[in-house]
Design a protein around this motif. Structure first.
Motif, PDB file in Angstrom:
ATOM      1  N   GLY A   9      -1.165 -13.347 -42.903  1.00 21.66           N
ATOM      2  CA  GLY A   9      -2.336 -14.147 -43.247  1.00 21.66           C
ATOM      3  C   GLY A   9      -3.656 -13.570 -42.787  1.00 21.66           C
ATOM      4  O   GLY A   9      -4.691 -14.241 -42.876  1.00 21.66           O
ATOM      5  N   LYS A  10      -3.672 -12.327 -42.320  1.00 21.17           N
ATOM      6  CA  LYS A  10      -4.903 -11.707 -41.837  1.00 21.17           C
ATOM      7  C   LYS A  10      -5.744 -11.192 -43.014  1.00 21.17           C
ATOM      8  O   LYS A  10      -5.217 -10.766 -44.043  1.00 21.17           O
ATOM      9  CB  LYS A  10      -4.593 -10.537 -40.900  1.00 21.17           C
ATOM     10  N   TYR A  11      -7.052 -11.223 -42.837  1.00 20.29           N
ATOM     11  CA  TYR A  11      -7.942 -10.579 -43.795  1.00 20.29           C
ATOM     12  C   TYR A  11      -7.992  -9.075 -43.559  1.00 20.29           C
ATOM     13  O   TYR A  11      -8.246  -8.305 -44.473  1.00 20.29           O
ATOM     14  CB  TYR A  11      -9.369 -11.133 -43.658  1.00 20.29           C
ATOM     15  N   LEU A  44      -7.164  -4.252 -46.134  1.00 17.83           N
ATOM     16  CA  LEU A  44      -7.914  -5.491 -46.312  1.00 17.83           C
ATOM     17  C   LEU A  44      -7.189  -6.382 -47.301  1.00 17.83           C
ATOM     18  O   LEU A  44      -6.672  -5.899 -48.315  1.00 17.83           O
ATOM     19  CB  LEU A  44      -9.320  -5.181 -46.820  1.00 17.83           C
ATOM     20  N   ASN A  45      -7.157  -7.667 -47.020  1.00 13.38           N
ATOM     21  CA  ASN A  45      -6.366  -8.611 -47.797  1.00 13.38           C
ATOM     22  C   ASN A  45      -7.266  -9.720 -48.360  1.00 13.38           C
ATOM     23  O   ASN A  45      -7.799 -10.534 -47.608  1.00 13.38           O
ATOM     24  CB  ASN A  45      -5.268  -9.205 -46.890  1.00 13.38           C
ATOM     25  N   THR A  46      -7.446  -9.747 -49.688  1.00 14.26           N
ATOM     26  CA  THR A  46      -8.305 -10.771 -50.297  1.00 14.26           C
ATOM     27  C   THR A  46      -7.700 -12.174 -50.205  1.00 14.26           C
ATOM     28  O   THR A  46      -8.391 -13.157 -50.419  1.00 14.26           O
ATOM     29  CB  THR A  46      -8.568 -10.463 -51.782  1.00 14.26           C
ATOM     30  N   GLU A  47      -6.407 -12.264 -49.865  1.00 18.42           N
ATOM     31  CA  GLU A  47      -5.728 -13.561 -49.781  1.00 18.42           C
ATOM     32  C   GLU A  47      -5.556 -14.020 -48.334  1.00 18.42           C
ATOM     33  O   GLU A  47      -4.681 -14.839 -48.038  1.00 18.42           O
ATOM     34  CB  GLU A  47      -4.355 -13.468 -50.460  1.00 18.42           C
ATOM     35  N   GLY A  48      -6.381 -13.505 -47.420  1.00 21.26           N
ATOM     36  CA  GLY A  48      -6.267 -13.873 -46.020  1.00 21.26           C
ATOM     37  C   GLY A  48      -6.556 -15.342 -45.755  1.00 21.26           C
ATOM     38  O   GLY A  48      -7.257 -16.005 -46.520  1.00 21.26           O
TER      39      GLY A  48
END
Length: 284
Positions: free
Chosen positions: A133-135, A160-164
């Motif tokens: 769950g990290k950005y 980088l995660n757009t769904e963080g």
């Protein structure tokens, strides 16, 4: 509805679409803003970014094509990738990118590995590859026995995660930017108080309305379309050839002559004879 009717217009693209991402990132000021958002500090880039930069050490080694390649005033190297499709090999692919990147940074004959540039592999993902769950996921090598002891080899990989969901340790500006990447609209840009995001959006709008870029987009889309069609045709031909080979082998097992097989399968005698020769070679 066929594939061409499903084609998105240039104005409908988000930054998750690689074509728009590359076009936008060619602008050095935009690339500067994006890297500065990611790192939370000013990143003074040297010159125009290179898009789709190819790294090939030799014809026998698999090459890679990096989305965006740039160097800052301190000679730190940045490779920024957009990854909109989930891949199970993403971690090891980043390792391969790092290895080829490192190999390209030292001139032949230089013995001092301390001259290797600091480097960052940055992958912007539209999915949570690691599932925490990290950005932002930052990887640097550390000692397992002494976690507080870093290897300090100068190589860092950032995902980088757009769904963080977890905003711990990340700036509001970075979260706004990741939201803007997947929904690159006037409303998303206006909802952010970041001047950098506003400048990025201005660049996106300029690219979307450019006739010159529109022509390149259509050409790039058509090239990929015809490549997919050719691959599909080739796949069908291979499937047809495999099916015919299996049928010929069954007929041969029944002691049928080439002429009888050709007549039964409605193929020319020449085609069947060639197929029999290929089957014989494979059996050797």
């Amino acid at each position: 509805m066929n594939e061409k009717q499903n084609m998105k217009s240039l104005k409908e693209l988000n930054l998750t679409d690689r074509f728009l991402f590359d076009e936008v990132m060619e602008d050095i000021e935009t690339h500067h803003d994006i890297l500065s958002i990611i790192f939370g500090r000013d990143i003074p880039l040297l010159e125009k970014s290179e898009t789709e930069k190819e790294f090939r050490l030799s014809p026998s080694i698999r090459s890679i094509r990096m989305d965006i390649f740039s160097i800052d005033e301190n000679q730190t190297v940045y490779n920024t990738e957009m990854q909109a499709q989930r891949r199970s090999d993403l971690a090891k692919r980043s390792r391969y990118y790092q290895s080829l990147l490192d190999t390209s940074l030292l001139e032949p004959g230089i013995p001092d590995y301390n001259l290797l540039n600091l480097s960052y592999i940055i992958v912007i993902m539209t999915f949570d590859y690691f599932g925490y769950g990290k950005y932002l996921y930052t990887f640097e090598p550390r000692c397992l026995e002494v976690p507080e002891c870093p290897l300090e080899d100068g190589a860092t990989r950032i995902f980088l995660n757009t769904e963080g969901k977890d905003d711990t340790g990340v700036s509001e500006e970075l979260i706004d930017f990741l939201n803007y990447i997947k929904n690159s609209t006037d409303e998303t840009a206006a909802a952010s108080g970041s001047e950098r995001i506003h400048r990025i959006h201005n660049r996106v709008c300029k690219v979307r309305t450019s006739e010159e870029v529109g022509v390149r987009y259509m050409q790039a889309w058509e090239e990929k379309y015809y490549e997919r069609q050719e691959n599909l045709k080739e796949g069908l031909q291979k499937g047809r050839k495999l099916q015919l080979s299996e049928q010929v082998q069954k007929k041969l097992a029944k002691n049928k002559t080439p002429e009888e097989i050709a007549d039964a399968l409605e193929e020319s005698v020449e085609t069947i004879q060639k197929m029999i020769q290929e089957i014989s070679k494979e059996a050797e």
